[in-house]
Structures are given as C-alpha cells and as structure tokens.
Design a protein around this motif. Sequence first.
Motif: not given
Length: 116
Positions: A31-33, A81-84, A97-101, A103-107
Amino acid sequence: MAENRRRLRSSTVVLGGMGVIAAALTSCGSEPDRRCVDRDSYDYANGYRIVADNNCNSSSSGSSYGKNRKSGGATVDADWYYDADVSGSYADYGTFSRSEAVDRGGFGCSGGSGGG
C-alpha cells in the motif's frame, strides 16, 4: 577445488536473484503511504493540512471526496492523500489518486493496474 568455488558462486547468484524478485513483488503489492487531509485547506507554503484518519475512514469506497465531516467542530472536506512529503501537520507533493501512487511507486510494477 575449482568445482566447490563454482557451486558457491552459482548458489550466490541464485539467492541474489531470488531477493530481487521478492523485492519487486512486495513493492508492487504494498500500500502507498497515505494521509487524511482537508482538501479545502491548501496553503502554498505548506500544502494540505493533515486531519484525523477517522475523517477519511467512514466512506465505504475508500474515498470520501465531496463529503463534509465534522472534526473538532469544524467542517472538513477530507480525502486520502498518497505518497506526500510530510512536514509537521502538513502534506504536499502527493496525489489523491491511489492508483497513480501505486503506479509510480514500485520497481517492476506495471502501469496497467487499476483501482480506486
């Protein structure tokens, strides 16, 4: 003797490769932060004001955007608010956007994953 060295190197490569695969799988599934913020509180110097999580938790869809909640007597327009970047009681440079967080978060994560 050379055979023993070759086996050691081979097992090291296999174990190292398994670690890379495990890291890729866990980064995609995690899960993103996230922080619960008041969407109406944006300050250009600080970002969004962080509010209590219970202001965001009461929506069944995972997002409470557009729904006003009472927080300490004040009305807030709360949402996750994700990945802030968090500084004190403010969060900035994230996404709603949870899905955007994700998508940009993982290897190794694919950009085609859906979600809320």
